[in-house]
Every structure is written in C-alpha cells, then in structure tokens.
Enzyme design. Structure first.
Site, mmCIF file in Angstrom:
data_model
loop_
_atom_site.group_PDB
_atom_site.id
_atom_site.type_symbol
_atom_site.label_atom_id
_atom_site.label_comp_id
_atom_site.label_asym_id
_atom_site.label_seq_id
_atom_site.Cartn_x
_atom_site.Cartn_y
_atom_site.Cartn_z
ATOM 1 C CG ASP A 95 40.629 39.544 33.569
ATOM 2 O OD1 ASP A 95 41.028 39.766 32.407
ATOM 3 O OD2 ASP A 95 40.725 40.378 34.490
ATOM 4 C CG ASP A 128 35.455 51.524 42.592
ATOM 5 O OD1 ASP A 128 36.522 51.468 43.235
ATOM 6 O OD2 ASP A 128 34.416 50.958 42.975
HETATM 7 O O1 LIG Z 1 41.124 40.323 37.945
HETATM 8 C C1 LIG Z 1 39.951 40.638 37.936
HETATM 9 C C2 LIG Z 1 39.179 40.725 39.110
HETATM 10 C C3 LIG Z 1 37.841 41.094 39.007
HETATM 11 N N1 LIG Z 1 37.281 41.359 37.809
HETATM 12 C C4 LIG Z 1 35.839 41.732 37.725
HETATM 13 O O2 LIG Z 1 35.586 42.870 38.526
HETATM 14 C C5 LIG Z 1 34.234 42.873 38.932
HETATM 15 C C6 LIG Z 1 34.128 43.214 40.392
HETATM 16 O O3 LIG Z 1 34.630 42.164 41.140
HETATM 17 P P1 LIG Z 1 33.872 41.526 42.378
HETATM 18 O O4 LIG Z 1 34.577 40.293 42.762
HETATM 19 O O5 LIG Z 1 32.418 41.429 42.132
HETATM 20 O O6 LIG Z 1 34.212 42.579 43.488
HETATM 21 P P2 LIG Z 1 33.260 43.419 44.429
HETATM 22 O O7 LIG Z 1 34.037 43.709 45.640
HETATM 23 O O8 LIG Z 1 31.950 42.791 44.602
HETATM 24 O O9 LIG Z 1 33.131 44.740 43.547
HETATM 25 C C7 LIG Z 1 33.023 46.028 44.052
HETATM 26 O O10 LIG Z 1 34.309 46.612 44.304
HETATM 27 C C8 LIG Z 1 35.173 46.710 43.187
HETATM 28 C C9 LIG Z 1 36.418 47.429 43.623
HETATM 29 O O11 LIG Z 1 37.094 46.687 44.583
HETATM 30 C C10 LIG Z 1 34.491 47.472 42.069
HETATM 31 O O12 LIG Z 1 35.293 47.424 40.939
HETATM 32 C C11 LIG Z 1 33.167 46.833 41.752
HETATM 33 O O13 LIG Z 1 32.500 47.494 40.734
HETATM 34 C C12 LIG Z 1 32.322 46.836 42.991
HETATM 35 O O14 LIG Z 1 31.049 46.251 42.724
HETATM 36 C C13 LIG Z 1 33.657 41.516 38.599
HETATM 37 O O15 LIG Z 1 32.820 41.620 37.482
HETATM 38 C C14 LIG Z 1 34.898 40.690 38.285
HETATM 39 O O16 LIG Z 1 34.641 39.703 37.342
HETATM 40 C C15 LIG Z 1 38.024 41.269 36.651
HETATM 41 O O17 LIG Z 1 37.513 41.483 35.564
HETATM 42 N N2 LIG Z 1 39.341 40.915 36.743
#
Ligand SMILES: O=c1ccn([C@@H]2O[C@H](COP(=O)(O)OP(=O)(O)O[C@H]3O[C@H](CO)[C@@H](O)[C@H](O)[C@H]3O)[C@@H](O)[C@H]2O)c(=O)[nH]1
Ligand SMILES: [Mn+2]
Length: 741
Positions: free
Chosen positions: A140, A454
C-alpha cells in the site's frame, strides 16, 4: 477414503466446562443479590433514603454494565475445545489443493522492508508443493524500495529454499533462523556447515542491498513521482533476471513458488479501505493469475514459524465431514519479541489461550486478522446460494470477464501466459475505479465499514452459514512482532476499540442481527467482542472517580461491613478476580501475568477504550473519517531495554498519560482522606469499601506512582505531565462536587 483414519480430532475440555459453568451459576446468583440490594434501596421512599441519587445511580449503572458484559462473556467459557491434527494422513502431494498466500504491507518506514521480506521468504518456503504455492504481496505504500526488496528476496530464495528443503530446516524465516542457535537441520555434517555459511553470507548481501537502496532514499533508479497516498497500480510477477543471478535451477528440488508484487492504485480523493481494501485487490489479482481455492492471509510482520501450517490446515479443509461449510482455519497470533514479564500483555494471552478455545467449541472463532487459511469461495457467497446469472455476477464482482470466469470452481486462468494481457487485466482489477458500483467490501471479500475488518468479516461469514476451526499446536505456526511500548499498545488499542464498537453500533449489531441467524451463545460472544470497549470504559471511569469523591465528602455508596450484603460485594470481587487467576494459571501464566493483565485492563479501559468508543460514535454520526495508522514495527534499542527490564515506558502521548496520572492523584487524595476518616472519625464500618477501592487502584497501578515519584530514567513521567494531571484531577474534583454531591 471412507474408512480412512481421521485427519484431526477434537478434545472437549470437560473439567473446564464443569468449573466454568458452576462458577457462572454461583457468580450470577451473587450478582442477582447485588441487583436486589441496589434496586430495593433505589426504590425506597426518597424521604427516608440517605444518599445523593446521581452518584448512586452511576455506580449502580456501572455494576449493571460490568455484569452484563460478564454475562455475555460466559458464552466463551461454555464449551472449550482443542484439536489435534495428523498431517501425515493427508493424501499425496499431487492431490493437495493449491494455495495463494496474501501478505499486506503499508509503510516501509514503520514496517522495515527486511522484516517484510522475511515474511515473504518464510511463506515461499512453506512445506508444500512449490507449484501449488503462490505468494502475493500487497504494497500500500507503493514503494520502489519494497519492489526492490521483492526482487532481491526472489534471488535470495533461489538459494534459501533448496537449502531449507535439503537439510529439513524447521525455521524458514531467515532472520529467525540465523539469530537462533545452530542446531536446526543438517545433523552437523561438514557439508551442511559450509552450505550454511554460504547462505548466511548471501543473506547478508541481500540485507545490505536493501539497506543501500534505503539510504539512497528508497528509489532504486526510479524517478516516478509517487507517494504512499497517490500512485498508479503496479503489478509485477517476480521472475529470474538472467543477468542478475548465479544459479539456474535444473532439478525439481529447486522449484520456486510464484511470487507477485501488487501495489494497487491509490488517490487521495478515493477511500482505499485500508487492509480490507488491499486484501480485496489481492483476491482479484490472484483470481486471474492462480485462482487457488484456499488463501493464507498474513500481516507483513507475521512470519511462518513452522513450514507445516499449510498441511495442518488441510487436515480440516480436506475433511469431507466438515469442509462444505468450513470457511477458514485460524491459528493464534503468537509473538517472537515478548519479554519474560510481558508487562503490557502484548501477547493477548486471554484471547488466544482461553477465549478462542471456547469460541471454537461453538462453530469456530472469528477471523483474527492474520494466520488463517480461508476458502476463497467463502468470501464470494453464502453457504447456500443459488447460481447467479452473468448480469448479477457483474453487479457483484465488477466487469472483468476474466474475474467472472475465475468464479467457476477449479477454473485455471491462463492470462499469465500472455504478459501484456496479464498486466492489462490485473492493473484494471487493482484500479480504484474497479469497485465502483459493485458489492466488493459490502457483501463480497473483506468488508469495509470497520477498521477491524477481521471481526466484521468473520461475523458476517458466520451469519452466512460458514464455520471455522481454531488450531493451536505446540509449536507456534506464525510469529509476529507484538507492541513493546505503552504508546504503541494504546494507539493500537484505540483503533481496535473504534473498529469493534463501530460494528456494535451498526445495523449489524451482533445482539440484534445475530440471534435469528446464529445461536444465542454465539451472538453473545460477538456481542461481547463488539461492545466490551464501550462497556468497560464507562464503569471503570465511574469506579475510579465516584466512590473517591464520595469518600472525600463522607458519603457512603456501599453496604457497611456489618451489613450482610457486604459479603455479597466481597464475594463478587473475589469471585471475579479468582476466576481470572484460575484461567491464567491453567494456561501456563503466573501470578505476575494475572496482575499485568488486570493492570492493563484498567489502563486500557481508562484510555483507549474511551477514545476508541468515542471515535466510533463520532464516525457513526458522520463527524469523523476512518483512519488506520499501521502499528510501528521498528524497535528502538533504548525503549526495548526498558521493556526487557519490565519497566513501563511512559514516553507516551499526553492524551493517554494525563487521564491515568490524574486518576491516580485523585485516588491518592481520597485514600489519604479516607484513612483520616477511618482513623480519626471511626468511620471504618461505613467507609471500608471505598477506602479499599482506592487502595486497590493504587497498588495495581503502582508503576504510575513509581513513574511520577521515584524513577529518574527516560521512561519516567515528566513533571510537566504530572503538573497537567494535577490540574486535570482538580477539574474532576471541582466538577464532581458541583454535579454529583
Ligand atoms: O492501509 C493499510 C493499513 C494496514 N495494512 C496492513 O495491515 C496489517 C495490519 O496492520 P498493523 O499495523 O500491523 O495493525 P495491528 O493492529 O497490529 O493488526 C491487528 O489488527 C488488525 C485490525 O485492526 C488486523 O487486520 C491485523 O491482522 C491484526 O494483527 C499490516 O500488515 C499492514 O501493513 C495495509 O495493508 N493497508
Ligand atoms: Mn500488527
């Protein structure tokens, strides 16, 4: 196959069932007494009642809310199960179904490229027939650095994959492999040692090449003017560049899975729906390239720690007894960077070690972000759905003929054979215009309208008749990086709370939308999941302020020690905390983990559950737009040191820090004032509970007191914050005395 041995078995935890249900029964009887006590006093003749109504009503409302959310949570404990799989009983490799791995990354600054590529490499190295494995990365950020990383990862994989296969390496994420002791694979032969050394050097070359490009500003010979929020779609099937690598594969063992880089089009004027949007593009693009019936979804920081996860998942997907309605197999999120103390409860122990077992006992857990193998078809239709005609299909899925063709089960796309056709079609599918007037994000694919895509998607899948299973083997199948400082933890928590409450307050509220479609127990779980932030922040704010203000003013809110109902309050308190302690201890935690979880629950309720809930309410009222700041995955050495030492890192935004410190100051004041009353005025019978509440809050949150008064290091609470908090707590006192008392 009919009489074949089962591919998996399920164990029902009978002892836990007995304990949980008996506890639920006894605890609810005690709550009934509490409600009776409060209600009978409330409806007393106002002339004889000796208490101010508002604080009393607020405390009662808080007790009701906490009891209600507890009651919903009983469903998690109703029927816990666990599972064992037998991958050795799977059919031969040529009968295994293909899998597409979908990985998302968003920001090369917050998500280091080398780490992302480690995830990609670990997925490419899964123990699965390489011709049946296709790995897609969504970027992204639209970053040339990431694309460069992919090409370099491919080159490195040329050596890495054969090495892992030849020597049966168990840890196939190179970074994890090279940081661990050298006892993984190879039986210590000298040939292995030489090979290992060689591949280690190649890994260094790979990392250096990424570092070099990053230093140059991230653009490898690239002069396009693009930004993370504004870029065209770029899709590239990563392939061998004859001039650029040294060994051309000749034997089967050196076969490679397909690797594809996808950066969808983004424009500031168009919402891109964050991770859900990215996953939907990956689904479409992969439909016309490999169209595998199963997909593994991974966050960029979640590497495959055990190459056998795909085969483990297939033990469920290939079981014809459950497969017709089985949407996905969820593995827990486990983390590689959790300290011994885990002061922030970053591992979410309760979710993945207690609650999800219970969820699994009732038709399976919700989609948990990452680490799940999902059936492609489940994201396209309900379990029972009649065939749609072409016009209807185009209205749902958009106008790409290739995509429509891919909807047929077992359709093998052939666009990949024509390079130009492939590029044209996939760029079209990854363009912002494609989803216009279609059902993507509403009924098809991962759903928009909540930043916790999710939970929302998982809930809707369940409502459409799909089920899931939870598989939690001893060796973690996936390992991610957990948050290791307070600021990251609370920012992430705010986003989660906001996304969850958004679902709770939508027309898909599980407590209303659920019951006609799914069982009552399941509706309760989804209700708990989407309302807990809202139902925790309000009671916890009340409990941290109202008894204290009343204590200072000599107003009693609880039964006297000599009143028989005193026992009920004591019982409920002890019963709640001891049940939690029992769950922690029986899942391998310690008394310390219990204390940490209680403390973090308080801190989160006061801060991120409040902010997240408000954010969701404002979004619902159209006063705010959705946002998603990816969690920071870059480690700062100094902060990591504090974390490893088990010391809170209060280099945290004032928005989080000030309310917490202010409440501690208020509780200190009321505790001292309360002691004064008890000692000098002999008020202990009337005031004991309120003095105890302040005392409990203070001991549970001792790190805050330490941060204000004792610590001198960088992670302490600065005096400017303390000053601001004093002002804030005076504000609470002032407002409290005006409105409450
Ligand atoms: O515009 C975006 C924003 C995030 N991501 C990806 O989404 C994933 C999750 O993002 P992260 O910043 O790691 O968020 P977390 O809060 O750590 O993630 C948790 O919470 C998310 C929901 O809020 C779930 O989707 C994730 O699987 C879960 O691990 C990462 O691989 C990001 O690169 C994108 O591809 N596009
Ligand atoms: Mn994450």
């Amino acid at each position: 196959m009919e009489d074949a041995l089962p591919l998996h078995i399920r164990h029902v935890h009978k002892l836990s069932i007995v304990i949980n249900r008996s506890h639920a029964l006894i605890h609810s009887i005690a709550i009934a007494f509490l409600i009776y006590y409060r209600a009978s006093l409330l409806f007393q003749d106002p002339k004889t009642s000796a208490f101010p109504t508002l604080p009393w009503v607020l405390v009662f409302a808080s007790e009701l809310l906490l009891s209600f959310i507890w009651l919903l949570g009983v469903a998690y404990r109703w029927r816990p199960v666990s599972r064992t799989v037998f991958p050795e009983r799977l059919p031969d490799d040529d009968k295994l179904p293909p899998i597409d791995v979908l990985i998302c990354t968003a920001d090369p600054d917050r998500e280091p490229t080398v780490e992302v590529m480690n995830t990609v490499l670990s997925a490419m190295a899964l123990d699965y027939p390489p011709e049946k494995l296709h790995v897609y990365l969504s970027d992204d950020g639209g970053s040339p650095l990431t694309l460069h990383g992919m090409r370099q990862a491919w080159r490195f994989a040329r050596g890495w994959l054969p090495f892992c296969r030849r020597y049966g390496i168990a840890t196939r994420c190179p970074q994890a492999y090279f940081s661990a002791p050298e006892d993984d694979g190879g039986c210590g032969s000298s040939e292995f040692t030489t090979e290992r050394q060689k591949i280690k050097e190649r890994y260094k070359v790979f990392k250096d090449s990424i570092a070099k490009v990053r230093e140059r500003g991230g653009t490898a010979n690239d002069n396009r003017r693009i930004t993370a929020r504004d870029h065209p779609s770029v899709i590239e099937v990563i392939q061998d560049d004859q001039a650029n690598y040294d060994t051309v594969p000749t034997v089967d063992q050196d076969k490679m899975p397909l690797l594809v880089y996808v950066s969808r089009e983004k424009r500031p004027s168009h919402p891109h729906h964050f991770k859900a949007g990215a996953l939907n593009v990956l689904q479409r693009v992969s439909s016309v390239i490999s169209n595998s019936p199963y997909m593994l979804v991974l966050d960029c920081d979640m590497f495959c720690n055990d190459p056998t996860s795909a085969r483990q998942a297939m033990c469920f997907h290939l079981d014809s007894n459950i497969s017709p309605s089985l949407a996905f197999v969820q593995f827990p999120q486990r983390f590689h960077n959790i300290s011994k103390n885990d002061i922030y409860d970053s591992q979410l122990r309760s979710v993945f070690s207690t609650l999800w077992q219970g969820f699994d006992g009732l038709n399976g857990p919700v989609v948990s972000g990452t680490g799940f193998y999902i059936k492609r078809e489940s994201l396209r239709r309900s379990v029972i759905q009649e065939d749609l005609n072409l016009e209807e299909l185009k209205q749902s899925f958009g106008s790409s003929n290739e995509l429509i063709k891919s909807l047929r089960l077992n359709h093998k796309p052939n666009v990949i054979n024509s390079r130009d056709g492939l590029l044209k079609e996939t760029r079209f599918l990854a363009s912002i215009a494609y989803e216009h007037d279609t059902k993507w994000g509403k009924e098809v694919g991962f759903l928009y309208d909540s930043v916790t895509e999710d939970v929302f998607t998982g809930f809707m899948l369940r409502c459409k008749g799909w089920t899931s299973v939870y598989c939690d083997p001893l060796r973690p199948q996936f390992l991610g990086s957990g948050t290791t400082n307070l600021n990251d933890l609370l920012s992430q928590g705010t986003r989660w709370s906001s996304g969850l409450v958004e679902v709770g307050l939508s027309k898909f509220c599980p407590l209303i939308y659920g019951p006609p479609r799914i069982s009552l127990l399941e509706s309760m779980i989804y209700g708990e999941l989407t309302f807990f932030p809202l139902f925790y922040f309000f009671p916890l704010w009340c409990f941290a302020t109202i008894p204290q203000l009343c204590l200072l003013d000599g107003i009693t809110l609880y039964p006297k020690v000599s009143n028989p109902y005193f026992v009920i309050f004591v019982f409920i308190f002890l019963s709640a905390i001891s049940k939690h302690l029992q769950e922690v201890l029986t899942t391998g935690g310690s008394f310390q983990s219990w204390r940490n979880e209680q403390r973090i629950w308080m801190m989160k309720s006061i801060t991120n559950h409040l902010y997240g809930s408000l954010d969701a309410i404002m979004k619902r009222m159209g006063m705010r737009e959705a946002s998603f700041l990816p969690t920071n995955k870059v480690e700062d050495d100094e902060r990591a040191k504090l974390y490893q030492m088990g010391k809170f890192d209060f280099q945290t935004s004032n928005m989080f820090l000030v309310p917490m410190v202010a409440l501690i100051i208020l509780n200190m004041a009321s505790f001292i004032g309360g002691l004064f009353r008890v000692i000098f005025l002999g008020d202990w019978d009337r005031m004991f509970v309120q003095v105890f509440i302040s005392f409990y809050i203070l001991i549970m949150n001792f790190p805050i007191i330490e941060g204000v008064m004792i610590r001198k290091d960088k992670g302490r609470i600065r005096s400017s914050v303390t000053l601001l908090s004093v002002v804030f707590s005076c504000g609470i006192l002032f407002l409290g005395f005006i409105f409450l008392l």
